[in-house]
Write a protein that holds these residues in place. Structure first.
Motif, short mmCIF file in Angstrom:
data_model
loop_
_atom_site.label_atom_id
_atom_site.label_comp_id
_atom_site.label_asym_id
_atom_site.label_seq_id
_atom_site.Cartn_x
_atom_site.Cartn_y
_atom_site.Cartn_z
N VAL A 35 39.93 46.76 37.53
CA VAL A 35 40.61 46.47 38.79
C VAL A 35 40.27 45.05 39.25
O VAL A 35 41.09 44.38 39.88
CB VAL A 35 40.23 47.51 39.87
CG1 VAL A 35 40.88 47.17 41.20
CG2 VAL A 35 40.65 48.91 39.42
N LYS A 36 39.07 44.60 38.93
CA LYS A 36 38.70 43.23 39.31
C LYS A 36 39.59 42.20 38.63
O LYS A 36 39.95 41.17 39.23
CB LYS A 36 37.24 42.97 38.95
CG LYS A 36 36.23 43.79 39.74
CD LYS A 36 34.81 43.39 39.39
CE LYS A 36 33.80 44.18 40.19
NZ LYS A 36 32.40 43.77 39.91
N THR A 37 39.96 42.46 37.38
CA THR A 37 40.82 41.51 36.68
C THR A 37 42.24 41.55 37.23
O THR A 37 42.94 40.53 37.24
CB THR A 37 40.80 41.77 35.17
OG1 THR A 37 41.26 43.09 34.89
CG2 THR A 37 39.39 41.63 34.62
N LEU A 38 42.69 42.73 37.67
CA LEU A 38 43.99 42.80 38.35
C LEU A 38 43.94 42.06 39.68
O LEU A 38 44.89 41.36 40.05
CB LEU A 38 44.38 44.26 38.58
CG LEU A 38 44.92 45.05 37.39
CD1 LEU A 38 45.10 46.51 37.77
CD2 LEU A 38 46.23 44.48 36.90
N GLN A 39 42.85 42.20 40.39
CA GLN A 39 42.67 41.48 41.66
C GLN A 39 42.68 39.98 41.44
O GLN A 39 43.30 39.22 42.20
CB GLN A 39 41.35 41.90 42.31
CG GLN A 39 41.07 41.26 43.66
CD GLN A 39 41.95 41.81 44.76
OE1 GLN A 39 43.13 41.47 44.85
NE2 GLN A 39 41.38 42.66 45.60
#
Length: 482
Positions: free
Chosen positions: A265-269
């Motif tokens: 999710v951090k990489t999507l963010q």
């Protein structure tokens, strides 16, 4: 007098031809794209240059994403967790060698960090996806970041609008990024309503004076990303409109979307923030809060979130597709509504099928873009000669999923189609998954889809009319620029 007109016309045609040659050779391009644009510019004197000016120029030389330092976008912690001192992924020995090679490829080309602590939920029904998405948004406590290619304020879209308004009025940070062309039907009334509630709204490649002076018309942000509180992420093929829940003219809608919890999710963010600031014209100094909290779940699904777009010289997602095709030993499952592969992808599929790999390609039964669909049929028909099995998804539905699964080991789900537009013209994002359990679920879904699909064999295409066959061949000539 007639002689002067003839000579004048000849001179104009010569000038047009020379200008066409100069124009298409100014920037490095694939040979097929050069010939396609030459055909347009020469066959449509004058008018062809207008088309080219709006949709034919390259973008990679322009500094669209001015902020690219991923250290700013929450990547420092992930690098420390998953990379060693040499900036190489830790614990690679647990993956097969061909998967290790793919992980390295995607990291070296897109700086995509492989994260292992993830949980994944798969959606194939649009109503189930939108219901869960809205539920997650209403449960948000801190921030809601939403990016869609298509968002309309019809019955389905207004559910999302209502949820964003509710969270913004509750004091949460709510950001909404849409594509200027894809979301052109989102009304000003809904936009004003959201902004009045506190929703921060931006349009990628703004539609200001769009039809007159927007020379970025051909470069669309096709990404679909949602990040909620930094803990829950969504990525896949579903947009937000009635047709995506089966209420449009194409009937039932078959798509694939992922709900992710964990480090990915951090990489999507990070991807959302880069796109947001490319549209908002801000700087990293505008960060005044924490967008990258530690996950609240324990997961076992390794994956990489990979982005690509016309701002880059390399086509990262396409390279991922190619690597998956080349690594296949048993089978390849491909689903795409638009199947217009470039030469490299086409030959890779040919090579796989000819070498004994079982290749299945699924396209829609009916078109939503007839010109593009006929080109898709052309390429599908050609691959039959190499033993590729072509499936057309059920007659009463439309297939919009963008997935590829290989040997039960690796899968990719995202926004990128198997076409040249997704490879080179659109901004896309895909999840590449290295979990045999999740890949197995995706392959089982594909196999269920095959049961309701039509086997498009040689006899199927032989029965088509001469007019349809002509349109397939003609459409193929323009495939590099569709």
């Amino acid at each position: 007098m007639a002689d002067y007109l003839i000579w004048g016309l000849i001179i104009l045609l010569i000038i047009n031809t020379l200008a066409a040659i100069f124009t298409v050779f100014r920037e490095p391009r694939p040979v097929s794209t050069i010939w396609a644009w030459l055909l347009v510019l020469i066959l449509l004197p004058g008018f062809g240059f207008i088309i080219y000016y709006f949709v034919g120029r390259k973008l990679s030389s322009q500094n669209i994403f001015r902020i690219k330092n991923q250290e700013v976008y929450g990547m420092t912690g992930l690098k420390a967790k998953y990379l060693d001192s040499d900036q190489k992924h830790k614990e690679m020995a647990k993956f097969p060698k061909e998967v290790q090679k793919m992980i390295r490829l995607l990291y070296n080309s897109d700086h995509s960090i492989r994260t292992d602590n993830n949980q994944v939920q798969i959606f194939t029904d649009g109503q189930e996806k939108i219901d869960q998405l809205v539920k997650d948004i209403y449960a948000a406590k801190d921030s809601v970041h939403v990016q869609y290619y298509i968002l309309t304020d019809d019955e389905t879209g207004i559910k999302l609008v209502d949820a964003l308004v509710d969270r913004a009025e509750a004091g949460l940070e709510v950001k909404l990024l849409t594509d200027a062309i894809g979301s052109r039907l989102l009304s000003k009334k809904s936009i004003r309503r959201m902004q009045a509630a506190g929703v921060q709204f931006e349009s990628f490649f703004s539609k200001s004076l769009l039809l007159i002076v927007n020379f970025r018309l051909n470069w669309r942000n096709h990404r679909k990303i949602v990040v909620i509180d930094g803990f829950i992420g969504y990525v896949g093929g579903f947009n937000i409109a009635d047709e995506y829940v089966g209420k449009g003219p194409l009937g039932l809608w078959r798509d694939t979307h992922l709900r992710i919890q964990g480090d990915a999710v951090k990489t999507l963010q990070s991807r959302f923030m880069i796109d947001w600031f490319a549209s908002k014209k801000a700087s990293p100094k505008d960060f005044d809060r924490e967008y990258f909290p530690e996950p609240q779940v324990e997961g076992t699904t390794p994956m990489q979130i990979v982005s690509s777009g016309p701002d880059e010289e390399s086509d990262q997602i396409k390279m991922g597709y190619l690597q998956m095709i080349h690594m296949a030993e048993k089978h390849i499952y491909i689903q795409s509504p638009y199947f217009i592969p470039d030469e490299a992808v086409f030959e890779a599929i040919q090579l796989a099928a000819t070498s004994g790999v079982e290749v299945h390609i699924m396209i829609p039964f009916k078109p939503d873009h007839p010109f593009v669909y006929r080109a898709s049929e052309y390429y599908a028909k050609q691959l039959l000669q190499n033993g590729v099995r072509i499936h057309k998804y059920r007659e009463d539905s439309f297939l919009h999923a963008k997935t590829i699964c290989v040997d039960g080991k690796v899968a990719s789900v995202g926004t990128a189609n198997f076409d040249i537009r997704s490879f080179a013209l659109n901004f896309e994002v895909n999840a590449f998954i290295y979990d045999e359990e999740v890949v197995g679920k995706l392959e089982a879904i594909f196999e269920e889809d095959m049961k309701v699909s039509i086997n498009a064999d040689k006899e199927h295409f032989a029965k088509q009319t001469l007019w349809k066959k002509f349109r397939q061949s003609f459409s193929r000539l323009f495939s590099p620029i569709l």
